[in-house]
Every structure is written in C-alpha cells, then in structure tokens.
Scaffold this motif. Structure first.
Motif, PDB file in Angstrom:
ATOM      1  N   THR A  12      14.308  12.433  -4.689  1.00  0.00           N
ATOM      2  CA  THR A  12      14.625  11.454  -4.860  1.00  0.00           C
ATOM      3  C   THR A  12      15.379  10.991  -6.239  1.00  0.00           C
ATOM      4  N   ASN A  13      16.866  10.435  -5.315  1.00  0.00           N
ATOM      5  CA  ASN A  13      17.819   9.898  -6.756  1.00  0.00           C
ATOM      6  C   ASN A  13      17.813   8.203  -6.541  1.00  0.00           C
ATOM      7  N   ALA A  14      17.491   7.974  -8.453  1.00  0.00           N
ATOM      8  CA  ALA A  14      17.334   7.094  -8.038  1.00  0.00           C
ATOM      9  C   ALA A  14      18.399   6.990  -9.654  1.00  0.00           C
ATOM     10  N   THR A  15      19.259   5.688  -9.605  1.00  0.00           N
ATOM     11  CA  THR A  15      20.666   5.864 -11.127  1.00  0.00           C
ATOM     12  C   THR A  15      20.575   4.623 -11.508  1.00  0.00           C
ATOM     13  N   SER A  16      20.010   3.345 -10.627  1.00  0.00           N
ATOM     14  CA  SER A  16      19.523   2.136 -10.990  1.00  0.00           C
ATOM     15  C   SER A  16      18.846   1.203 -11.927  1.00  0.00           C
ATOM     16  N   ASN A  17      18.887   0.415 -12.646  1.00  0.00           N
ATOM     17  CA  ASN A  17      17.333  -0.199 -13.061  1.00  0.00           C
ATOM     18  C   ASN A  17      16.501  -0.784 -12.275  1.00  0.00           C
ATOM     19  N   ALA A  18      16.779  -1.089 -11.248  1.00  0.00           N
ATOM     20  CA  ALA A  18      16.101  -1.378  -9.337  1.00  0.00           C
ATOM     21  C   ALA A  18      16.396  -0.674  -8.807  1.00  0.00           C
ATOM     22  N   GLU A  19      16.713   0.688  -8.829  1.00  0.00           N
ATOM     23  CA  GLU A  19      16.245   1.983  -7.951  1.00  0.00           C
ATOM     24  C   GLU A  19      14.889   2.753  -8.356  1.00  0.00           C
ATOM     25  N   ARG A  20      14.984   2.824 -10.066  1.00  0.00           N
ATOM     26  CA  ARG A  20      14.240   3.665 -10.957  1.00  0.00           C
ATOM     27  C   ARG A  20      12.332   2.591 -10.353  1.00  0.00           C
ATOM     28  N   ARG A  21      13.137   0.963 -10.476  1.00  0.00           N
ATOM     29  CA  ARG A  21      11.333   0.115 -10.263  1.00  0.00           C
ATOM     30  C   ARG A  21      10.703   0.273  -9.107  1.00  0.00           C
ATOM     31  N   PHE A  22      12.020   0.262  -8.053  1.00  0.00           N
ATOM     32  CA  PHE A  22      11.363   0.145  -6.872  1.00  0.00           C
ATOM     33  C   PHE A  22      10.732   1.730  -6.412  1.00  0.00           C
ATOM     34  N   VAL A  23      11.279   3.243  -7.125  1.00  0.00           N
ATOM     35  CA  VAL A  23      10.691   4.341  -6.165  1.00  0.00           C
ATOM     36  C   VAL A  23       9.296   4.703  -7.193  1.00  0.00           C
ATOM     37  N   GLU A  24       9.261   3.642  -8.830  1.00  0.00           N
ATOM     38  CA  GLU A  24       7.958   4.600  -8.963  1.00  0.00           C
ATOM     39  C   GLU A  24       6.938   3.025  -9.085  1.00  0.00           C
ATOM     40  N   ALA A  25       7.292   1.970  -7.860  1.00  0.00           N
ATOM     41  CA  ALA A  25       6.757   0.424  -7.575  1.00  0.00           C
ATOM     42  C   ALA A  25       5.881   2.092  -6.502  1.00  0.00           C
ATOM     43  N   ILE A  26       6.685   2.102  -5.869  1.00  0.00           N
ATOM     44  CA  ILE A  26       5.955   2.565  -4.131  1.00  0.00           C
ATOM     45  C   ILE A  26       5.241   4.080  -4.351  1.00  0.00           C
ATOM     46  N   ARG A  27       6.176   4.545  -5.295  1.00  0.00           N
ATOM     47  CA  ARG A  27       4.757   5.577  -5.591  1.00  0.00           C
ATOM     48  C   ARG A  27       3.785   5.594  -6.494  1.00  0.00           C
ATOM     49  N   GLY A  28       3.612   4.204  -6.641  1.00  0.00           N
ATOM     50  CA  GLY A  28       2.471   3.278  -7.128  1.00  0.00           C
ATOM     51  C   GLY A  28       1.631   3.326  -6.422  1.00  0.00           C
ATOM     52  N   ARG A  29       1.963   2.814  -5.092  1.00  0.00           N
ATOM     53  CA  ARG A  29       1.096   2.474  -4.151  1.00  0.00           C
ATOM     54  C   ARG A  29       1.598   3.708  -3.021  1.00  0.00           C
ATOM     55  N   ALA A  30       1.404   5.303  -2.580  1.00  0.00           N
ATOM     56  CA  ALA A  30       1.918   5.989  -2.391  1.00  0.00           C
ATOM     57  C   ALA A  30       0.536   6.604  -2.552  1.00  0.00           C
ATOM     58  N   ALA A  31      -0.246   6.046  -3.555  1.00  0.00           N
ATOM     59  CA  ALA A  31      -1.964   7.189  -3.590  1.00  0.00           C
ATOM     60  C   ALA A  31      -2.769   6.640  -2.788  1.00  0.00           C
ATOM     61  N   GLY A  32      -2.806   5.427  -2.243  1.00  0.00           N
ATOM     62  CA  GLY A  32      -4.259   4.921  -1.172  1.00  0.00           C
ATOM     63  C   GLY A  32      -3.330   5.231   0.218  1.00  0.00           C
ATOM     64  N   TRP A  33      -2.152   6.352   0.255  1.00  0.00           N
ATOM     65  CA  TRP A  33      -1.636   6.527   2.103  1.00  0.00           C
ATOM     66  C   TRP A  33      -2.975   8.009   2.095  1.00  0.00           C
ATOM     67  N   ALA A  34      -3.517   8.607   0.867  1.00  0.00           N
ATOM     68  CA  ALA A  34      -4.109  10.148   1.589  1.00  0.00           C
ATOM     69  C   ALA A  34      -5.689   9.776   2.536  1.00  0.00           C
ATOM     70  N   GLN A  35      -5.547   8.549   2.051  1.00  0.00           N
ATOM     71  CA  GLN A  35      -6.937   8.278   3.368  1.00  0.00           C
ATOM     72  C   GLN A  35      -6.635   7.528   4.924  1.00  0.00           C
ATOM     73  N   LEU A  36      -5.020   8.022   5.098  1.00  0.00           N
ATOM     74  CA  LEU A  36      -4.340   7.816   6.420  1.00  0.00           C
ATOM     75  C   LEU A  36      -3.933   8.471   6.961  1.00  0.00           C
ATOM     76  N   GLY A  37      -4.644   9.934   5.931  1.00  0.00           N
ATOM     77  CA  GLY A  37      -4.043  11.522   6.534  1.00  0.00           C
ATOM     78  C   GLY A  37      -2.483  12.121   5.812  1.00  0.00           C
TER      79      GLY A  37
END
Length: 136
Positions: A12-37
């Motif tokens: 992932t390429n994130a260069t601005s503060n908003a982009e970095r915050r989005f990537v960090e936030a979506i990564r934080g939510r992704a842990a719950g996706w394992a139960q979805l396969g």
C-alpha cells in the motif's frame, strides 16, 4: 497499531496524513474479516498514487472476485470507491452489482469514518450469495 494489523494490504502507498489514517483504520478493522474467510494473505495494496486496497473472495471461481477500495482525497472531499474487480485492478468493464462510492465533506468527514463504511461494504459483499455468472 500492532504488527498483526500491518500484515494486511502489503504494498500500500499512503503519502498524506489522511491516506495514512485511512489505511491504519481499515487495517484495524480487517482483523474481523478472517471469520468471513478473508485471509490477510489474499489482501494487497496496489502501488499507485492513491491507496488502492484489495482482498480476494476465495469462495468463487469468477474472474471478478476481488473487492477493491480506492481512497480519494481532494481539497473539499474525502471518498472511497468500492468495486468488484480482478486480481490486478478495479472493474474496468462498467458497474457491477454492489459497487459503491461514498463521499464525505472534508470538513466533517474522517478517514476513520470511511474505513467503517469500507469495512461494512467488504463484510456485506463477502456474506452475500453471488452467482459466478454475475462476475464473468
């Protein structure tokens, strides 16, 4: 953010503060996706100017089996484009059932709020019954 979250969306390429915050936030939510396969090993970040994140649905043989999220930041808006695609790009053949774009005013919208919407979209797409013929 702990190291376990950093395994999602390699490249992932994130260069601005908003982009970095989005990537960090979506990564934080992704842990719950394992139960979805949806394993982190089948996630990717495309090396493009804006963050383009993808995760593959493993329970389909369709050519369009990746869920892609493009984060877009302008002076006035923050938005995400959520789209079905193949293993290299967003769907370039026109809209597919389930594709959405969500736009928020930059003054009141946050990258975290868009990460919530993106995570909800991925969860919805991963749990809906989708005949493979819709993707070909």
């Amino acid at each position: 953010m702990d190291d376990a979250q950093n395994i999602w969306f390699p490249g992932t390429n994130a260069t601005s503060n908003a982009e970095r915050r989005f990537v960090e936030a979506i990564r934080g939510r992704a842990a719950g996706w394992a139960q979805l396969g949806l394993p982190h090993t089948r996630s990717a970040g495309a090396p493009v100017v804006r963050p383009l994140l993808g995760v593959e649905l493993r329970n389909t043989n369709a050519s369009l089996r990746w869920l892609w999220i493009l984060f877009v930041e302008t002076k006035r808006e923050l938005s995400i484009q959520c789209s079905w695609g193949d293993d290299t790009r967003l769907n370039e053949w026109g809209p597919t059932a389930g594709d959405v774009t969500i736009t928020l005013p930059r003054l009141t919208g946050t990258p975290g709020e868009l990460a919530d919407y993106a995570s909800e979209w991925i969860t919805t797409q991963a749990t809906r019954r989708r005949p493979d013929s819709l993707n070909d």
